[in-house]
Design a protein around this motif. Sequence first.
Motif, PDB file in Angstrom:
ATOM      1  N   ARG A   2      36.638  14.031  33.283  1.00 41.26           N
ATOM      2  CA  ARG A   2      36.306  13.246  35.055  1.00 41.26           C
ATOM      3  C   ARG A   2      34.726  13.309  34.462  1.00 41.26           C
ATOM      4  N   GLU A   5      32.823  10.375  33.214  1.00 47.01           N
ATOM      5  CA  GLU A   5      32.684   9.431  33.744  1.00 47.01           C
ATOM      6  C   GLU A   5      31.757   9.525  35.063  1.00 47.01           C
ATOM      7  N   ASN A   8      28.863   9.083  33.122  1.00 47.81           N
ATOM      8  CA  ASN A   8      28.562   7.336  33.010  1.00 47.81           C
ATOM      9  C   ASN A   8      28.100   6.860  34.308  1.00 47.81           C
ATOM     10  N   LEU A   9      29.137   6.741  35.230  1.00 49.00           N
ATOM     11  CA  LEU A   9      28.442   6.412  37.146  1.00 49.00           C
ATOM     12  C   LEU A   9      27.085   6.830  36.811  1.00 49.00           C
ATOM     13  N   ARG A 108      32.293   1.643  30.282  1.00 45.15           N
ATOM     14  CA  ARG A 108      32.661   2.042  31.644  1.00 45.15           C
ATOM     15  C   ARG A 108      34.073   0.676  31.644  1.00 45.15           C
ATOM     16  N   TRP A 111      37.225   3.677  30.035  1.00 43.61           N
ATOM     17  CA  TRP A 111      37.741   4.225  30.895  1.00 43.61           C
ATOM     18  C   TRP A 111      38.040   3.905  32.296  1.00 43.61           C
ATOM     19  N   GLN A 113      36.565   1.719  34.604  1.00 45.15           N
ATOM     20  CA  GLN A 113      35.487   1.916  35.808  1.00 45.15           C
ATOM     21  C   GLN A 113      34.621   0.639  36.165  1.00 45.15           C
ATOM     22  N   GLN A 114      35.316   0.008  35.191  1.00 48.66           N
ATOM     23  CA  GLN A 114      34.839  -1.666  35.231  1.00 48.66           C
ATOM     24  C   GLN A 114      35.902  -2.610  34.692  1.00 48.66           C
TER      25      GLN A 114
END
Length: 116
Positions: A2, A5, A8-9, A108, A111, A113-114
Amino acid sequence: MRVFEGANLLLMFLLELCVLGAAAWWGFTVPAPIAARIVLGLAAPAVFIVVWALFGAAKDPRFPQTGWRRVALEVVWFGAASVLLGLAWTPVAGLVMFALWFGNGVLRLAWGQQKL
């Protein structure tokens, strides 16, 4: 995981800020009269802001893009900023910025996220 992640954001947000900085830097350093440089230095990031707010914002864009349209938007948005950074500073800086965005986008997607 996490933590990565979240990092990355954070990188995505910082890259978005770099786009605005690259546009402003290019505008203020164009070999033109001072009035033109001031206008370009303020207008270039404004154009990027409007495009991102309308189509690419993470929360509630006016015209949300998904799938290949989202990919095209990001390629054009970050690609244009990378070109402007390359013109304002050095081509290597523009390539590094684009490579960071590309790696960020791959992560992204990987994982979740996108979504495409």
